[in-house]
Write a protein that holds these residues in place. Structure first.
Motif, PDB file in Angstrom:
ATOM      1  N   ARG B  10      -9.449 -28.258  12.756  1.00 55.04           N
ATOM      2  CA  ARG B  10      -9.337 -27.640  14.134  1.00 55.04           C
ATOM      3  C   ARG B  10      -7.937 -27.891  14.136  1.00 55.04           C
ATOM      4  NH1 ARG B  10     -12.797 -28.966  18.173  1.00 55.04           N
ATOM      5  NH2 ARG B  10     -15.136 -29.281  16.986  1.00 55.04           N
ATOM      6  N   LYS B  11      -7.432 -26.472  15.272  1.00 54.56           N
ATOM      7  CA  LYS B  11      -6.020 -25.996  15.260  1.00 54.56           C
ATOM      8  C   LYS B  11      -5.872 -27.912  16.067  1.00 54.56           C
ATOM      9  CE  LYS B  11      -6.233 -22.191  16.804  1.00 54.56           C
ATOM     10  NZ  LYS B  11      -6.125 -21.024  17.688  1.00 54.56           N
ATOM     11  N   GLY B  12      -4.187 -28.272  15.503  1.00 54.47           N
ATOM     12  CA  GLY B  12      -3.615 -29.283  16.362  1.00 54.47           C
ATOM     13  C   GLY B  12      -3.867 -30.295  15.376  1.00 54.47           C
ATOM     14  N   VAL B  13      -4.809 -30.492  14.298  1.00 58.08           N
ATOM     15  CA  VAL B  13      -4.607 -31.251  13.161  1.00 58.08           C
ATOM     16  C   VAL B  13      -3.610 -31.073  12.244  1.00 58.08           C
ATOM     17  CG1 VAL B  13      -6.422 -32.744  11.704  1.00 58.08           C
ATOM     18  CG2 VAL B  13      -7.675 -31.649  14.373  1.00 58.08           C
ATOM     19  N   LEU B  14      -3.442 -32.297  12.002  1.00 59.80           N
ATOM     20  CA  LEU B  14      -2.413 -31.900  11.108  1.00 59.80           C
ATOM     21  C   LEU B  14      -2.999 -31.227   9.689  1.00 59.80           C
ATOM     22  CD1 LEU B  14       0.654 -34.453  11.503  1.00 59.80           C
ATOM     23  CD2 LEU B  14       0.741 -32.304  11.761  1.00 59.80           C
ATOM     24  N   ASP B  15      -2.163 -31.335   8.138  1.00 63.07           N
ATOM     25  CA  ASP B  15      -2.709 -30.762   7.741  1.00 63.07           C
ATOM     26  C   ASP B  15      -2.131 -30.635   5.978  1.00 63.07           C
ATOM     27  OD1 ASP B  15      -3.752 -29.248   5.431  1.00 63.07           O
ATOM     28  OD2 ASP B  15      -3.882 -27.483   6.184  1.00 63.07           O
ATOM     29  N   PRO B  16      -1.138 -32.084   5.932  1.00 61.80           N
ATOM     30  CA  PRO B  16      -0.643 -32.469   4.961  1.00 61.80           C
ATOM     31  C   PRO B  16      -0.577 -31.614   3.594  1.00 61.80           C
ATOM     32  CG  PRO B  16      -2.146 -34.270   5.150  1.00 61.80           C
ATOM     33  CD  PRO B  16      -2.613 -33.256   6.149  1.00 61.80           C
ATOM     34  N   GLN B  17      -2.153 -31.103   2.946  1.00 66.64           N
ATOM     35  CA  GLN B  17      -2.213 -30.747   2.181  1.00 66.64           C
ATOM     36  C   GLN B  17      -1.983 -28.943   1.960  1.00 66.64           C
ATOM     37  OE1 GLN B  17      -6.974 -31.176   2.058  1.00 66.64           O
ATOM     38  NE2 GLN B  17      -5.874 -31.026  -0.567  1.00 66.64           N
ATOM     39  N   GLY B  18      -2.390 -27.967   3.545  1.00 70.44           N
ATOM     40  CA  GLY B  18      -1.832 -27.008   4.039  1.00 70.44           C
ATOM     41  C   GLY B  18       0.210 -26.549   3.256  1.00 70.44           C
ATOM     42  N   LYS B  19       0.671 -28.020   4.422  1.00 72.41           N
ATOM     43  CA  LYS B  19       2.289 -28.440   4.018  1.00 72.41           C
ATOM     44  C   LYS B  19       2.067 -28.071   2.290  1.00 72.41           C
ATOM     45  CE  LYS B  19       3.986 -29.546   8.522  1.00 72.41           C
ATOM     46  NZ  LYS B  19       3.169 -28.213   9.218  1.00 72.41           N
ATOM     47  N   ALA B  20       2.189 -28.671   1.761  1.00 71.38           N
ATOM     48  CA  ALA B  20       2.168 -28.789   0.897  1.00 71.38           C
ATOM     49  C   ALA B  20       2.638 -28.029  -0.352  1.00 71.38           C
ATOM     50  CB  ALA B  20       1.799 -30.422  -0.069  1.00 71.38           C
ATOM     51  N   ILE B  21       1.773 -26.914   0.584  1.00 69.54           N
ATOM     52  CA  ILE B  21       0.859 -25.631  -0.407  1.00 69.54           C
ATOM     53  C   ILE B  21       2.114 -24.536  -0.462  1.00 69.54           C
ATOM     54  CG2 ILE B  21      -0.346 -23.539  -0.209  1.00 69.54           C
ATOM     55  CD1 ILE B  21      -2.335 -25.384   0.107  1.00 69.54           C
ATOM     56  N   THR B  22       2.701 -24.728   1.055  1.00 73.20           N
ATOM     57  CA  THR B  22       3.515 -23.673   2.335  1.00 73.20           C
ATOM     58  C   THR B  22       5.188 -23.904   1.138  1.00 73.20           C
ATOM     59  OG1 THR B  22       2.128 -24.519   3.969  1.00 73.20           O
ATOM     60  CG2 THR B  22       4.197 -23.272   3.531  1.00 73.20           C
TER      61      THR B  22
END
Lengths: 81, 81
Positions: B10-22
């Motif tokens: 959901r929007k607003g939920v932190l996404d550490p995997q996504g951050k790592a990909i970025t």
């Protein structure tokens, strides 16, 4: 520009997570699930101003170099907006 | 009948995997990736003979009960074939 990347296991590659899902659904009483396979979905937000062709090309490179393990996985790129 | 389920945070939920990909994409020289979020894609193969409406309803129950954590995740059901 929003781009979605679907990363799925290639046909023939064993998918234990999918098997676990299939079994768990059966255990919960959901009949008629022949199989389940689990893949990844990566939603990328790219800077605006890229052409769709260029974006697709760049994201394909991202998949080859980082996002997918092309030995075992297929990827599919979809320009969303 | 093939049904795809997209499960995304959901929007607003932190996404550490996504951050790592970025960050990793940046490190590889891919500029202009504003953000990446990682979700799951579950491909279900259901028995034939279900109507699309019935299939969608059944898969929604599967999501609520097993596939998604609805506190943190949204799901989207797509009948493929």
């Amino acid at each position: 520009m929003k781009v979605n990347v679907k990363i799925t296991l290639r046909k023939g590659v064993l998918d234990p997570q999918g098997k676990a899902i299939t079994r768990a659904l059966g255990g919960l009483g959901f009949e008629g699930v022949a199989s389940a396979r689990q893949g990844k979905l990566i939603e990328l937000e790219l800077e605006d101003g890229l052409s769709p062709e260029k974006a697709k090309e760049t994201v394909a490179q991202m998949c080859e170099r980082l996002l997918a393990n092309t030995v075992m996985e297929d990827y599919e790129i979809e320009i969303v907006a």
